[in-house]
Design a protein around this motif. Structure first.
Motif, PDB file in Angstrom:
ATOM      1  N   HIS A 111       0.426  -1.284  -0.189  1.00  0.00           N
ATOM      2  CA  HIS A 111      -0.120   0.019  -0.238  1.00  0.00           C
ATOM      3  C   HIS A 111       1.124   1.422  -0.212  1.00  0.00           C
ATOM      4  N   VAL A 114       4.357   5.897   3.150  1.00  0.00           N
ATOM      5  CA  VAL A 114       2.885   6.958   3.869  1.00  0.00           C
ATOM      6  C   VAL A 114       3.467   8.403   3.159  1.00  0.00           C
ATOM      7  N   LYS A 130       0.289   7.891  15.959  1.00  0.00           N
ATOM      8  CA  LYS A 130       0.905   6.922  14.745  1.00  0.00           C
ATOM      9  C   LYS A 130       2.416   6.359  13.945  1.00  0.00           C
ATOM     10  N   TYR A 159       2.954   1.292   4.404  1.00  0.00           N
ATOM     11  CA  TYR A 159       1.718   0.904   4.679  1.00  0.00           C
ATOM     12  C   TYR A 159       1.839  -0.466   4.418  1.00  0.00           C
ATOM     13  N   HIS A 164      -4.096   1.596   6.528  1.00  0.00           N
ATOM     14  CA  HIS A 164      -3.144   2.845   6.834  1.00  0.00           C
ATOM     15  C   HIS A 164      -3.114   1.773   7.860  1.00  0.00           C
ATOM     16  N   LEU A 167       1.811   0.489   9.775  1.00  0.00           N
ATOM     17  CA  LEU A 167       3.252   1.264   9.034  1.00  0.00           C
ATOM     18  C   LEU A 167       4.672   0.586  10.026  1.00  0.00           C
TER      19      LEU A 167
END
Length: 683
Positions: A111, A114, A130, A159, A164, A167
């Motif tokens: 994915h 970030v 996060k 990700y 999300h 991480l």
């Protein structure tokens, strides 16, 4: 014939299945590159996991001239780090007999990254709630291992899932530590170093990088973009990292306190692991502010500029070594250090540097540069070593020397000068003897014994197996042999070297060049038992019979000790190597005898048997003796023939003379008789 053909096809099919396979499980798909996951010089490709079809993986193939972090990779494979992409396996993978590469297999972050410059800045909530806790997990884990990640930066955050939540930090093992970091991410200890010369450092470098990462994510652009490494370094020294970075971003009090702790330029005042643990648990502490380099109460003037920062002065001196040497020689620098910095020990060291420069027979310019480099190392005891066009931090020589062989040019000459002049050795010895209590073990430039060895290798730099190539392999135990004869194949040890050379020799009917400066240095560095044989080859003049004999003997020992299987290809190379010597034999009988001996044993695949059967040195010696004797016999016969031919003429001349003498005697006798008869007649 049909059964034999089927058997061979079955072997080829089995061999094809093993090509591109790591540990019999991970299939590297070279036809499916993933350029968005490339890491420095190392290229990324898709991977099939034969034991887990649902796994989504990718591989990084190590460039042969790029050192990787082997020990850290072993530890991460054995136990993965939280908050970091998982390293499943690594090792050599064969894509063909002479196409072997070193491969690392990781989870693929499907994915994406970030952060990107196109998406713009992230919110403070996302960054602090996060990202920072996740990166802290990795930093704390590495601290427990007494390791450093050295690749904490915005474009190395990914990700793992579409919501999300998963991480992770990206990989940090396929390139030298810190080599892929933007300059701004490096603390003062390595901020002025060339990329490959930054070294492993400690977890304190990761903590500093976390601070820069926060600034990068909140600001949306790379801090310091457009400024050179030296400009950023000077700005941090003059104003402090916090003042250079933080005012350019929107930061709350909470962020400001965190960054003040993370970006302190003094490692002893920077927030450490324990403080970060407490911060993560909600216990906030007021950080101690940092202000760049220490300040002297009184300035010193150099090139019409006043300096109160010793490290800024060191940088200025290295840029203008001739002018700096004048200040060093006239005692102004020593006086300033003693009086303004109150450092009597440093003052004494400056006096020693001047004395050594005056008593050295090298050229003036080189003396000045080396003296200023020593002086700069005294002024900046934590920063990089600066020499000519090269800067590297503690522990960074190994990566930088590998980089020098990649790019070539002046950097190789500069590193050779550093090592052969004894400059680095002197600095290491000085610091280890006088300030060893100020640093933990392993934080110096390199071990004193290793530096001493490199100095001795450079003293013999003209000999094959020594010089800068030898230093390269001694300082980089994971790097592949860089000989052009190997065609880029990743050769990790002498066993593999023999196998690859055997394939190349068989393919080219023995017409290869299996020994050059790189291969000689590689053998000597990777196998101490063969060092004496390498030395023996180096001691002989190339092209002589003795050199040929020593070279064959070296590979015979390698075969017996490292790879005892038959080597018909290398035996063909031996035949090509000894062919000129055999053809130089004068005796037709002996020449054919030696050739027949070679033909009899070459099929055995044993280099040692060829060496013994051909007995080249002895046969050449005996041929030379026989030839010399034949020449002497020939000369003797020629002389005898000459004597015989010359004797016939001599006898002819002697007979003529003898006849003339007899005639004279007879004439005189006749005259005397006539006179006697006349006398008797008249009397």
């Amino acid at each position: 014939m049909a059964s034999e053909k089927n058997e061979n096809s079955g072997k080829n099919e089995k061999q094809d299945k093993t090509l591109g396979m790591l540990r019999g499980r991970f299939k590297i798909l070279l036809m499916n590159p993933l350029p968005h996951m490339d890491s420095g010089n190392n290229k990324a490709y898709a991977v099939d996991d034969l034991q887990n079809s649902s796994a989504v993986l990718y591989a990084l193939i190590s460039e042969p001239g790029t050192p990787h972090r082997e020990e850290l990779a072993q530890r991460l494979t054995a136990r993965s780090a939280p908050g970091m992409v998982e390293l499943h396996s690594h090792g050599l993978v064969s894509f063909g007999p002479a196409d072997i590469r070193y491969v690392f297999v990781f989870d693929l972050p499907v994915h994406g990254r970030v952060f990107s410059s196109e998406t713009g800045p992230l919110s403070e909530q996302d960054v602090l709630n996060k990202i920072v806790p996740r990166v802290l997990d990795t930093i704390l884990d590495f601290a427990e291992r007494e390791e450093s990640h050295r690749a904490i930066r915005a474009d190395n955050l990914f990700y793992m899932d579409d919501n999300h939540l998963g991480l992770v930090l990206g990989e940090c093992v396929t390139s030298p530590a810190g080599s892929l970091q933007p300059d701004i991410y490096e603390p003062l200890e390595s901020a002025n170093s060339m990329e490959y010369g930054r070294g492993n450092a400690t977890v304190m470098a990761d903590i500093y990088a976390l601070g820069v990462l926060i600034v990068h994510l909140l600001g949306g652009v790379l801090p310091g973009a457009g400024r050179s490494r030296s400009e950023l370094y000077a700005a941090k020294l003059q104003h402090g990292s916090y003042a250079v970075l933080v005012p350019k971003i929107p930061a709350s009090t909470r962020v400001g306190f965190l960054l003040a702790g993370l970006l302190n330029d003094d490692p002893t005042r920077r927030w450490n692991v324990e403080v970060l643990r407490r911060w993560r648990d909600g216990v906030y502490e007021r950080p101690r502010p940092g202000f760049g380099d220490r300040r002297a109460p009184g300035p010193i003037v150099f090139e019409e500029i006043e300096y109160v920062s010793p490290r800024l002065l060191a940088m200025a001196l290295c840029r203008r070594p001739s002018q700096g040497y004048v200040m060093l020689e006239n005692g102004k620098l020593e006086s300033w250090v003693k009086n303004s910095l109150n450092d009597k020990e440093a003052g004494a060291q400056f006096a020693e540097v001047v004395s050594r420069a005056r008593n050295t027979s090298r050229g003036l310019r080189r003396n000045e540069i080396q003296a200023i480099s020593r002086a700069a190392a005294i002024l900046d005891r934590q920063g990089s070593l600066w020499y000519r066009d090269v800067t590297f931090s503690r522990g960074g020589m190994n990566g930088l020397i590998a980089y020098a062989f990649q790019v070539g040019g002046s950097i190789k000459n500069t590193l050779a000068e550093i090592l052969e002049s004894g400059l680095l050795l002197d600095i290491i010895y000085s610091e280890s003897g006088k300030r060893s209590g100020e640093r933990k073990r392993g934080e110096g430039w390199m071990k004193l014994g290793v530096a001493t060895e490199c100095f001795s290798f450079m003293e013999k730099k003209e000999q094959v197996g020594f010089g800068l190539e030898r230093c390269l392999y001694e300082l980089n135990p994971t790097i592949s042999c860089l000989s052009t004869s190997l065609g880029g194949c990743h050769v990790k040890d002498t066993v593999q070297l023999m196998d690859v050379l055997e394939h190349l020799a068989l393919k080219n009917n023995g017409k290869i060049k299996p020994y050059d400066r790189h291969i000689a240095a590689f053998i000597a560095a990777r196998s101490k038992r063969l060092f004496k044989s390498v030395q023996e080859v180096a001691n002989e003049k190339e092209g002589t019979v003795e050199h040929v004999y020593r070279l064959i003997n070296l590979f015979a020992r390698m075969q017996n000790m490292m790879s005892p299987s038959p080597k018909p290809g290398m035996c063909l190379w031996v035949g090509e190597l000894i062919k000129p010597s055999i053809n130089s034999i004068h005796s037709d009988i002996r020449r054919e005898y030696v050739k027949s001996k070679y033909d009899q044993v070459k099929e055995s695949g044993s280099i040692e048997k060829i060496l013994k059967a051909v007995d080249l040195k002895n046969n050449l010696r005996r041929d030379a003796e026989e030839y010399e004797q034949a020449i002497k016999s020939f000369v003797a016969v020629e002389n005898s023939i000459g004597a015989l031919e010359g004797g016939r003429e001599y006898r002819k001349r002697a007979a003529q003379k003898y006849g003339q003498w007899i005639a004279s005697v007879i004439s005189i006798s006749a005259l005397l008789a006539s006179m006697g008869l006349s006398y008797m007649y008249f009397v």
